[in-house]
Write an enzyme that holds these catalytic residues in place. Structure first.
Site, short mmCIF file in Angstrom:
data_model
loop_
_atom_site.label_atom_id
_atom_site.label_comp_id
_atom_site.label_asym_id
_atom_site.label_seq_id
_atom_site.Cartn_x
_atom_site.Cartn_y
_atom_site.Cartn_z
N TYR A 20 0.81 -1.21 0.00
CA TYR A 20 0.00 0.00 0.00
C TYR A 20 0.86 1.28 0.00
O TYR A 20 0.65 2.17 0.80
CB TYR A 20 -0.92 0.03 1.23
CG TYR A 20 -1.86 -1.15 1.30
CD1 TYR A 20 -2.98 -1.21 0.49
CD2 TYR A 20 -1.60 -2.22 2.16
CE1 TYR A 20 -3.84 -2.29 0.54
CE2 TYR A 20 -2.45 -3.31 2.21
CZ TYR A 20 -3.56 -3.34 1.40
OH TYR A 20 -4.41 -4.41 1.45
N TYR A 148 -11.96 -7.46 6.96
CA TYR A 148 -10.81 -7.53 6.05
C TYR A 148 -10.44 -9.01 5.89
O TYR A 148 -10.27 -9.71 6.88
CB TYR A 148 -9.59 -6.75 6.59
CG TYR A 148 -8.41 -6.93 5.67
CD1 TYR A 148 -8.30 -6.18 4.50
CD2 TYR A 148 -7.44 -7.90 5.92
CE1 TYR A 148 -7.26 -6.39 3.62
CE2 TYR A 148 -6.40 -8.11 5.04
CZ TYR A 148 -6.31 -7.35 3.89
OH TYR A 148 -5.29 -7.56 3.01
N ASP A 249 -12.62 -16.61 9.59
CA ASP A 249 -11.29 -16.19 9.14
C ASP A 249 -10.47 -15.88 10.40
O ASP A 249 -10.57 -14.80 10.97
CB ASP A 249 -11.42 -14.96 8.24
CG ASP A 249 -10.05 -14.41 7.81
OD1 ASP A 249 -9.04 -14.85 8.36
OD2 ASP A 249 -10.03 -13.52 6.94
N LYS A 278 -0.67 -16.58 8.84
CA LYS A 278 0.18 -15.72 9.67
C LYS A 278 1.04 -16.47 10.69
O LYS A 278 2.12 -16.91 10.37
CB LYS A 278 -0.69 -14.66 10.34
CG LYS A 278 -1.21 -13.61 9.35
CD LYS A 278 -1.90 -12.49 10.09
CE LYS A 278 -2.52 -11.46 9.17
NZ LYS A 278 -1.58 -10.49 8.64
N1 PMP Z 1 -7.63 -12.35 6.66
C1 PMP Z 1 -7.27 -11.60 7.71
C2 PMP Z 1 -8.19 -11.50 8.90
C3 PMP Z 1 -6.04 -10.93 7.71
O1 PMP Z 1 -5.70 -10.16 8.76
C4 PMP Z 1 -5.19 -11.08 6.59
C5 PMP Z 1 -3.82 -10.39 6.53
N2 PMP Z 1 -3.73 -9.14 7.05
C6 PMP Z 1 -5.60 -11.87 5.51
C7 PMP Z 1 -6.82 -12.49 5.60
C8 PMP Z 1 -4.75 -12.04 4.29
O2 PMP Z 1 -3.60 -12.76 4.57
P1 PMP Z 1 -2.29 -12.63 3.66
O3 PMP Z 1 -1.80 -11.23 3.83
O4 PMP Z 1 -1.37 -13.67 4.20
O5 PMP Z 1 -2.70 -12.93 2.25
#
Ligand code: PMP
Length: 432
Positions: A20, A148, A249, A278
């Site tokens: 970004y 997100y 998620d 993560k």
């Molecule tokens: N879902 C959530 C809740 C996240 O916080 C993130 C990453 N910030 C993602 C999906 C996407 O993961 P990545 O950046 O490994 O593609």
């Protein structure tokens, strides 16, 4: 900064995209030469205490001997091998561990490369599940605002439509359904009416909805909002009543961050599909997993396609799986519950009171997550420089100054992070 790195930094500025970040007017990038434990070293010179765990991931700290050893050991056997027609011990072990620590209904594991891809996989699973039952009209996703879920197209299509990227990509994004974000805070008495609007979406659109997707308890990049677990309970009950799959998620919240191993445990619910990423590898490598139930997996496999339609080149990469195995073992050995409880206690004692500062709108804490929401947006370059000068690494966005440090952080280091935030609040130039 030392001259030794000036040319490299200049090249970076002129040629390399950062997340970004503008290519014509980039924010400064700090040149990190090493990372050990809870500290990053900038340009061989300055040590800063990490408040970010490299975006929720590095829970055991940097350069960890056990994780290093897992990687080196695996690299002597094989660093990679295709997963089509081949299997290996690291993938099997990590799947066994994930099945044993996640809710009991989740028995099937799809291992992929990143969080966003694991969300794509979850969405494809949900759509294929209904397709296999001759219900192709059930292909929309229902979600809540302020979410997100990643930067790829299906993931973007369920990110918040206002603060996400919808306006630019509108023409090509799938049209999904957005209920209002949960309002009742985690620490407030539950307000039954909070899920009324969601119920209305289920009532009206359930015939078109494949799945409901949500970040359990903590909405991360969409606002660092911490909401009441009863909202999840209500959402899961609606999914069951209206025949809609529930996708959790837990890419950010998983592996202990909220004080439970998985945030769904706060609501005592079992999702139909669970996304993890993560911290899965202790932040060493990119790896993600999408877990689902026998029912979803069997239904997909018995449909006309006969299989699930996804298969990345680096699926179940052995290096990443072996470091994930070592990280999951460490999680237990290190007593993550005690670590996270200690962090939470200090955050509650010392970060929550920043709420009385005139520049602060709100403060909130859950597990090893501390959030200071300012009244104005931060000036990222200025506040980042202030933090580095103070010896800490914290990267705010918008009005949110937040920390989710490695679980191994000690009390003194954590207080340094909090003191640095307090001092930034006193500096006018740190805000726009
Ligand atoms: N879902 C959530 C809740 C996240 O916080 C993130 C990453 N910030 C993602 C999906 C996407 O993961 P990545 O950046 O490994 O593609």
């Amino acid at each position: 900064m030392s001259n030794k790195y000036t040319d490299l930094i200049e090249f970076d500025k002129n040629h390399i995209w950062h997340p970004y970040t503008s290519m014509t007017d980039p924010l400064p990038s700090y040149f990190v030469t090493q990372a050990n434990g809870v500290e990053l070293t900038i340009a061989d010179q300055k040590q800063v205490i990490d408040g970010m765990s490299s975006w929720w991931a590095v829970i055991h700290g940097y350069n960890h001997p056990a994780l290093n050893q897992a990687l080196v050991g695996q690299s002597h056997k094989m660093s990679h091998v295709m997963f089509g027609g081949i299997t290996h011990e690291s993938a099997i072990k990590v799947s066994q561990q994930l099945i044993s620590i996640t809710p009991p209904n989740l028995t099937k594991v799809f291992i992929s490369d990143s969080g966003s891809v694991s969300v794509e996989v979850a969405i494809k699973m949900a759509i294929q599940y209904w397709h296999a039952q001759n219900k192709p009209e059930k292909s929309k996703l229902l979600t809540v605002r302020n979410g997100y879920h990643g930067d790829t197209f299906a993931a973007m299509s369920v990110c918040d439509p206002v603060n996400g990227m919808h306006s630019i990509f509108e023409k090509v994004l799938a049209k999904n359904l957005f209920a209002p974000a949960p309002k009742t805070r985690f620490d407030q008495p539950w307000d039954e009416s909070d899920s009324n609007a969601l119920k209305a979406y289920f009532e009206q659109y359930h015939n078109e909805i494949a799945a409901f997707i949500i970040e359990p308890v903590v909405q991360g990049a969409g606002g660092m909002r911490i909401y009441h677990p009863n909202y999840l309970k209500a959402a899961k009950a609606l999914c069951d009543e209206y025949n809609v799959l529930f996708i959790a998620d837990e890419i950010a919240t998983g592996f202990g961050r909220t004080g439970k191993l998985f945030a769904c445990e706060w609501a005592d619910i079992e999702p139909d599909i669970l996304c993890l990423g993560k911290a899965l590898t202790g932040g060493y490598m990119s790896l993600a997993a999408t877990l689902t139930t026998d029912k979803v997996a069997n239904t997909i496999s018995q449909g006309d396609a006969g299989c699930f339609m996804h298969g990345p080149t680096f699926m179940a990469n052995p290096l990443a799986c072996s470091v994930a195995n070592a990280s999951l073992t460490l999680l237990n050995q290190n007593d993550w519950q005690r670590q996270v409880q200690n962090i939470e206690r200090i955050l509650k004692e010392n970060l929550l009171p920043l709420a009385s500062h005139e520049r602060v709108q709100d403060t909130r804490v859950l597990g090893a997550i501390g959030v200071v929401e300012a009244k104005q947006a931060v000036n990222v370059a200025a506040i980042q420089k202030h933090f580095v000068d103070m010896g800490v690494w914290i990267r705010p966005f918008g009005k949110l100054i937040y920390i989710m440090p490695p679980y191994i952080i000690n009390q003194q280091q954590l207080n340094s992070l909090i003191d640095a935030i307090a001092s930034a609040l006193d500096k006018e130039d740190c805000f726009v």
